[in-house]
Design an enzyme around this catalytic site. Sequence first.
Site, PDB file in Angstrom:
ATOM      1  N   ASN A 164       0.862  -1.181   0.000  1.00 46.78           N
ATOM      2  CA  ASN A 164       0.000   0.000   0.000  1.00 46.78           C
ATOM      3  C   ASN A 164       0.900   1.234   0.000  1.00 46.78           C
ATOM      4  O   ASN A 164       1.761   1.385   0.857  1.00 46.78           O
ATOM      5  CB  ASN A 164      -0.906  -0.026   1.241  1.00 46.78           C
ATOM      6  CG  ASN A 164      -1.867   1.144   1.268  1.00 46.78           C
ATOM      7  OD1 ASN A 164      -1.475   2.279   1.476  1.00 46.78           O
ATOM      8  ND2 ASN A 164      -3.142   0.872   1.064  1.00 46.78           N
ATOM      9  N   CYS A 203      -6.370   8.901   1.499  1.00 45.04           N
ATOM     10  CA  CYS A 203      -6.170   9.117   2.943  1.00 45.04           C
ATOM     11  C   CYS A 203      -6.778  10.466   3.344  1.00 45.04           C
ATOM     12  O   CYS A 203      -6.393  11.499   2.807  1.00 45.04           O
ATOM     13  CB  CYS A 203      -4.686   9.092   3.298  1.00 45.04           C
ATOM     14  SG  CYS A 203      -4.428   9.492   5.040  1.00 45.04           S
ATOM     15  N   LYS A 233      -6.771   2.735  -4.618  1.00 44.69           N
ATOM     16  CA  LYS A 233      -7.683   2.722  -3.460  1.00 44.69           C
ATOM     17  C   LYS A 233      -8.423   4.055  -3.378  1.00 44.69           C
ATOM     18  O   LYS A 233      -7.814   5.111  -3.216  1.00 44.69           O
ATOM     19  CB  LYS A 233      -6.896   2.450  -2.171  1.00 44.69           C
ATOM     20  CG  LYS A 233      -7.791   2.338  -0.943  1.00 44.69           C
ATOM     21  CD  LYS A 233      -7.051   1.767   0.240  1.00 44.69           C
ATOM     22  CE  LYS A 233      -7.920   1.684   1.466  1.00 44.69           C
ATOM     23  NZ  LYS A 233      -7.224   1.094   2.618  1.00 44.69           N
TER      24      LYS A 233
HETATM   25  C1  SIN Z   1      -3.753   7.131   8.116  1.00 46.13           C
HETATM   26  O1  SIN Z   1      -2.608   6.670   8.260  1.00 46.13           O
HETATM   27  O2  SIN Z   1      -4.047   8.282   8.425  1.00 46.13           O
HETATM   28  C2  SIN Z   1      -4.835   6.241   7.545  1.00 46.13           C
HETATM   29  C3  SIN Z   1      -4.594   5.940   6.130  1.00 46.13           C
HETATM   30  C4  SIN Z   1      -5.807   6.073   5.280  1.00 46.13           C
HETATM   31  O3  SIN Z   1      -6.924   6.184   5.779  1.00 46.13           O
HETATM   32  O4  SIN Z   1      -5.668   6.078   4.049  1.00 46.13           O
END
Ligand code: SIN
Length: 305
Positions: free
Chosen positions: A100, A131, A166
């Site tokens: 990822n 994100c 994603k």
């Molecule tokens: C994060 O690390 O803030 C979560 C990652 C995500 O929701 O894509």
Amino acid sequence: MVDTKVTLSGWELDNPVIPASGTFGFGKEFAELYDINCLGTFSFKGTTLRPRFGNPTPRIAECTAGMINSVGLQNPGVDEVLRVQLPEMKQYFHKKVIANVSGFSVEEYAQTCRKLDECGQIGLFEVNVSCPNVHGGGISFGTSPEAAAQVTAAVKKVTTKPVYIKLTPNVTDIASIAKACEDAGADGISLINTLLGMRIDLKTRQPVIANRMGGFSGPAVFPVAVRMVYQVSEAVKIPVMGMGGVSSAEDVIELMLAGASAVQVGAANLVNPYVCREIIEELPAVMERYGIERLRDIIGAAHKE
Ligand code: SIN
């Protein structure tokens, strides 16, 4: 004997159950609890070009049927992942893994994937354009079809591995974004990431999360995931990895009926670290209950009259 095997872009998985990125680290802590080789595979912690400390705390808020996180892509950076995490992973995980990847510019996504491309342990890339917890990256690419397509095309240029994008649910028309990624060469789509949410502490009268808002996940978002997986799999011909609030074998089957070729399990890992193993163990009996012989035969069955 039922058949739980599924395929993602030519990669055959023993079963469709995949712990989601950000809820399973690099698998090490879970491998201390059970043999994680029972998993279809897993998606490792979102990795960026440079190490990231993440957002200020508190980063987590509990909710009635889920949780909000604002981790902020904390990770050791791609060089450390290649030097330490992936070699270490060979000791406890003997299947290929999903990488990822996140970034703050098109070039950064491509540079990170170019570095990881050499690693034979990686079965496919899951490129996170969704994100909600960082400014200037992630979600800003995932809310625009053009920007999502640009990231897709740039990553496709630097790897021969399958590239899954994603997507964020925080948009009005997720199908058009998925289609733009497909047109730019994506091999698959992965969805849904978290929904933007917020909690306020009644005593302090301030947001619970230091960053004020964060990504909401857990059982409450499951119907949203089913709806969006259904819409996206109607719009594209490439495989879809479904996720969002999955916590049982029945949920896995429901998302596959909506069109998912494989299913990721996220927040549930944080409630019950054994949940993925339990789902895998329960899957054959649940398949039998619903008259399913081969799991791959039900993918998208809800689209047929
Ligand atoms: C994060 O690390 O803030 C979560 C990652 C995500 O929701 O894509």
